[in-house]
Motif scaffolding. Structure first.
Motif, PDB file in Angstrom:
ATOM      1  N   ILE A 129       0.840  -1.199   0.000  1.00 36.13           N
ATOM      2  CA  ILE A 129       0.000   0.000   0.000  1.00 36.13           C
ATOM      3  C   ILE A 129       0.881   1.256   0.000  1.00 36.13           C
ATOM      4  CG2 ILE A 129      -1.639   1.365   1.358  1.00 36.13           C
ATOM      5  CD1 ILE A 129      -2.838  -1.292   2.321  1.00 36.13           C
ATOM      6  N   TYR A 130       1.877   1.284   0.882  1.00 32.62           N
ATOM      7  CA  TYR A 130       2.775   2.444   0.959  1.00 32.62           C
ATOM      8  C   TYR A 130       3.481   2.677  -0.377  1.00 32.62           C
ATOM      9  CZ  TYR A 130       2.541   3.505   5.969  1.00 32.62           C
ATOM     10  OH  TYR A 130       2.134   3.920   7.200  1.00 32.62           O
ATOM     11  N   GLN A 131       4.014   1.611  -0.944  1.00 34.80           N
ATOM     12  CA  GLN A 131       4.745   1.745  -2.203  1.00 34.80           C
ATOM     13  C   GLN A 131       3.827   2.215  -3.335  1.00 34.80           C
ATOM     14  OE1 GLN A 131       6.443  -2.180  -2.555  1.00 34.80           O
ATOM     15  NE2 GLN A 131       8.363  -1.554  -1.591  1.00 34.80           N
ATOM     16  N   THR A 132       2.625   1.668  -3.382  1.00 37.70           N
ATOM     17  CA  THR A 132       1.680   2.042  -4.443  1.00 37.70           C
ATOM     18  C   THR A 132       1.267   3.500  -4.311  1.00 37.70           C
ATOM     19  OG1 THR A 132       0.850  -0.224  -4.565  1.00 37.70           O
ATOM     20  CG2 THR A 132      -0.551   1.499  -5.491  1.00 37.70           C
ATOM     21  N   LEU A 133       0.943   3.912  -3.085  1.00 39.50           N
ATOM     22  CA  LEU A 133       0.451   5.274  -2.883  1.00 39.50           C
ATOM     23  C   LEU A 133       1.542   6.315  -3.082  1.00 39.50           C
ATOM     24  CD1 LEU A 133      -1.984   4.871   0.166  1.00 39.50           C
ATOM     25  CD2 LEU A 133      -2.390   4.549  -2.277  1.00 39.50           C
ATOM     26  N   SER A 134       2.782   5.989  -2.703  1.00 41.47           N
ATOM     27  CA  SER A 134       3.860   6.960  -2.889  1.00 41.47           C
ATOM     28  C   SER A 134       4.114   7.216  -4.377  1.00 41.47           C
ATOM     29  CB  SER A 134       5.137   6.457  -2.214  1.00 41.47           C
ATOM     30  OG  SER A 134       5.608   5.290  -2.854  1.00 41.47           O
ATOM     31  N   TRP A 135       3.835   6.220  -5.214  1.00 41.89           N
ATOM     32  CA  TRP A 135       3.999   6.406  -6.666  1.00 41.89           C
ATOM     33  C   TRP A 135       2.746   7.033  -7.291  1.00 41.89           C
ATOM     34  CZ3 TRP A 135       1.018   3.198 -10.106  1.00 41.89           C
ATOM     35  CH2 TRP A 135       1.208   3.512 -11.448  1.00 41.89           C
ATOM     36  N   LYS A 136       1.571   6.559  -6.891  1.00 39.04           N
ATOM     37  CA  LYS A 136       0.333   6.972  -7.545  1.00 39.04           C
ATOM     38  C   LYS A 136      -0.179   8.326  -7.042  1.00 39.04           C
ATOM     39  CE  LYS A 136      -3.945   4.757  -9.116  1.00 39.04           C
ATOM     40  NZ  LYS A 136      -3.482   4.652 -10.515  1.00 39.04           N
ATOM     41  N   TYR A 137       0.077   8.631  -5.739  1.00 40.35           N
ATOM     42  CA  TYR A 137      -0.442   9.883  -5.164  1.00 40.35           C
ATOM     43  C   TYR A 137       0.698  10.620  -4.447  1.00 40.35           C
ATOM     44  CZ  TYR A 137      -4.818   7.326  -5.805  1.00 40.35           C
ATOM     45  OH  TYR A 137      -5.856   6.594  -6.332  1.00 40.35           O
ATOM     46  N   PRO A 138       1.633  11.228  -5.180  1.00 42.38           N
ATOM     47  CA  PRO A 138       2.760  11.914  -4.552  1.00 42.38           C
ATOM     48  C   PRO A 138       2.340  13.121  -3.709  1.00 42.38           C
ATOM     49  CG  PRO A 138       2.701  12.380  -6.897  1.00 42.38           C
ATOM     50  CD  PRO A 138       1.671  11.326  -6.663  1.00 42.38           C
ATOM     51  N   LYS A 139       1.165  13.667  -3.968  1.00 45.25           N
ATOM     52  CA  LYS A 139       0.673  14.818  -3.195  1.00 45.25           C
ATOM     53  C   LYS A 139      -0.818  14.630  -2.915  1.00 45.25           C
ATOM     54  CE  LYS A 139       3.947  18.256  -4.936  1.00 45.25           C
ATOM     55  NZ  LYS A 139       4.101  19.582  -5.583  1.00 45.25           N
ATOM     56  N   GLY A 140      -1.294  15.346  -1.891  1.00 46.39           N
ATOM     57  CA  GLY A 140      -2.731  15.386  -1.645  1.00 46.39           C
ATOM     58  C   GLY A 140      -3.238  14.443  -0.579  1.00 46.39           C
ATOM     59  N   ILE A 141      -2.402  13.507  -0.132  1.00 42.25           N
ATOM     60  CA  ILE A 141      -2.859  12.603   0.925  1.00 42.25           C
ATOM     61  C   ILE A 141      -1.762  12.425   1.962  1.00 42.25           C
ATOM     62  CG2 ILE A 141      -4.420  11.321  -0.602  1.00 42.25           C
ATOM     63  CD1 ILE A 141      -2.388   9.052  -0.619  1.00 42.25           C
TER      64      ILE A 141
END
Length: 612
Positions: free
Chosen positions: A213-225
């Motif tokens: 989850i961490y790896q996916t989100l750091s790539w897919k959502y670099p900002k805003g969350i």
């Protein structure tokens, strides 16, 4: 006062104040065991040297835990001629505060646990509410991790949820986890589209799933969350995702770091009161002990010494406290400070650390005041800093040692002649009765077993020693030697072993440094670099190079200039950590010496004897 994790911080100032204002204080501890090998009686013998006794006890006790620490402070009220006491019971347990903190393994001894349970000891308070602690090295490592994380958070664009292994490209997700990650992404998309919801709590999942989850989100959502991991009461870990702008993200990151700093300070916990002593030899133990406690007094040693020895038959704490209520002693007048619980010695709350510390202090006061009766005119109250007490300071009682009464914390230990002692070796099937029969012609003897095939035998007269040695010259099943010969041979073996170890180490170190320096010199020679750097290749070199490598090094070393070899002197390592630690301890001891300490001077009335 009972101190557990929940009230430790709020009461820490009371502990500091009590220690600061005290004339003296007493301490006690309850442990998870005593010896993880043979029983203490079987492990030790009456002719151990202080060094041998220390090493034996240390070897078999380092893996036990301190469960409870008792502290009782005593301050004398001159107006009412009484002592004001403040007692503390600390329940301590090294609970890990996060996944990177030490997860301590420890040993329990069933007899010790059974004994504590029979005394009503509350183990739930230890394991659920014990105050955590870290030793100095553990604290240093965790603070370095914290500082590194803080520096990363201050860097450009570093997110709180970016793990060290994250990449800036799409993450490869295993087939069996794709559906799970797709569902998480779908929920986050719904969160970002929603105007009402600001947070999303995911169901508890495995550590591997959280990493994905961490790896996916750091790539897919670099900002805003903002992504954080929390823990339920059942220790289940889950992820919370929040919609945030950049300013809010930084604020939360700072909050998280502040929380981690507070958790780290909490983890240090009981170490603020006293630091654990470990991994030191006898001299370092003495030095560290006197650094922490510059004026340490052992009531058992005091009670075993004149003028108390002839009038006190039992020096165990409970019996000593009872005896010191009787003539010729006078029980002290004491009163608990306001807000602190009082103890009633009639109820005997033995083996509660705070109570044991309390009655230890009472015993000291009674014996100290008794010394005042020898003055002219007699003195009713003797201060803890009186010269009458000086002979007893910084000496620890040695149990079951025949002719060395104490461990001297301030200098070399006593060296008895032991010219009446023999060292005997014999077959394994021999019993104590066989030894008594062997020495039946020598009158009264004392036997101290070393192991199954050797023992010390103490004769009543030194003149008998040589006669006994001569009788064994033609014996086949046993050998007798003087204690001096035994110690001399043991010393020779130790020196021989030490010399072999030192020579071997010097050779290994020479090869290691030579390998590192040649590696550097090769680099400097061929690439003309101006700075000394340790290469990974040098770090992995075998200490025994192959013939080809040795030949290469020999040829290259002939080409390296003297200047380059001078530069390699920086390969030499600095002082060892042990030597640094020793120097630091000496500085600490100098700094911690209290103002107004009475200088060493021979006592006029009482002396702790050199031998019993």
């Amino acid at each position: 006062m009972e101190i557990i994790r929940s009230n430790f911080k709020s009461n820490l100032h009371k502990v500091y104040q009590a220690i600061e204002e005290a004339d003296f204080f007493a301490i006690d501890g309850e442990f998870s065991g005593i010896s993880d090998g043979p029983s203490v009686t079987a492990l030790t013998n009456g002719f151990d040297t202080p060094e041998e006794r220390y090493q034996k006890l240390k070897k078999h006790s380092m893996d036990f835990l301190l469960f409870q620490f008792g502290l009782c402070t005593f301050k004398y009220d001159h107006t009412d001629s009484k002592y004001i006491t403040k007692s503390f019971n600390f329940y301590v347990f090294p609970k890990p505060f996060n996944r990177s903190s030490p997860d301590v393994k420890f040993v329990c001894q069933s007899s010790s646990i059974d004994f504590l349970a029979s005394q009503g000891f509350d183990f739930n308070k230890v394991f659920r509410n014990g105050i955590p602690y870290l030793n100095q090295e553990e604290e240093r490592q965790l603070r370095e991790q914290y500082d590194e994380k803080r520096l990363q958070s201050n860097g450009a664009g570093t997110l709180s949820y970016v793990s060290p292994n994250t990449s800036k490209c799409p993450v490869t997700i295993p087939e069996d986890q794709k559906k799970f990650i797709d569902q998480v992404v779908e929920k986050i998309e719904d969160l970002l589209q929603s105007e009402e919801n600001k947070n999303l709590e995911l169901e508890p999942c495995t550590g591997f799933q959280r990493k994905l989850i961490y790896q996916t989100l750091s790539w897919k959502y670099p900002k805003g969350i903002h992504v954080d991991t929390l823990e339920t009461e059942k220790k289940e870990r889950y992820i919370v995702i929040s919609k945030v702008d950049e300013e809010e993200r930084k604020r939360r990151e700072q909050q998280k770091l502040a929380k981690e700093q507070e958790e780290l300070n909490d983890a240090v916990g009981f170490s603020r009161v006293i630091h654990a002593i470990a991994n030191s030899d006898l001299n370092e133990f003495k030095e560290m002990t006197t650094c922490v406690f510059p004026r340490l007094l052992d009531t058992k040693l005091m009670a075993s010494t004149q003028p108390f020895k002839d009038i006190i038959n039992n020096t165990s704490l409970a019996e000593l406290e009872k005896r010191l209520k009787e003539t010729p002693f006078n029980p002290p007048k004491v009163e608990s400070a306001e807000g602190f619980p009082s103890y009633d010695t009639a109820t005997e709350q033995l083996h509660e650390a705070g109570y044991d510390a309390y009655i230890t202090g009472l015993c000291f006061i009674s014996m100290a005041n008794y010394l005042g009766s020898f003055l002219s005119p007699p003195k009713i109250h003797v201060s803890a800093r009186s010269k009458l007490i000086e002979p007893f300071f910084n000496k620890l009682f040695l149990m079951r040692v025949m002719d060395i009464p104490y461990l001297n914390l301030e200098g070399p230990d006593l060296q008895p002649k032991r010219d009446h002692v023999l060292h005997v070796t014999f077959p394994k099937e021999w019993k104590t009765s066989d030894l008594y029969q062997l020495f039946s012609a020598f009158g009264n003897i004392q036997i101290s077993w070393i192991d199954d095939t050797s023992a010390f035998v103490s004769l009543s007269q030194p003149e008998q020693v040589q006669i006994a040695v001569n009788t064994s010259k033609y014996a086949e099943s046993y050998r007798i030697q003087t204690y001096a010969d035994y110690v001399g041979k043991k010393h020779e073996e130790k020196q021989s072993k030490r010399k072999w170890t030192e020579d071997t180490w010097q050779e290994v170190e020479r090869k290691r440094l030579n390998t590192q320096c040649i590696s550097y010199a090769l680099q400097n020679h061929y690439y003309h670099t101006n700075s000394l750097t340790a290469t990974s290749t040098a770090g992995k070199r075998n200490l025994s190079p192959s013939p080809e490598e040795a030949d290469l090094e020999a040829r290259i070393s002939g080409e390296i200039s003297d200047t380059e070899f001078e530069q390699t002197e920086s390969c030499a390592e600095p002082l060892s950590e042990g030597r640094k630690k020793s120097k630091k301890l000496k500085r600490m001891k100098k700094d911690l010496s209290p103002a107004g300490v009475i200088p060493d001077s021979p006592a006029k009335l009482f002396e702790v004897p050199d031998t019993w």
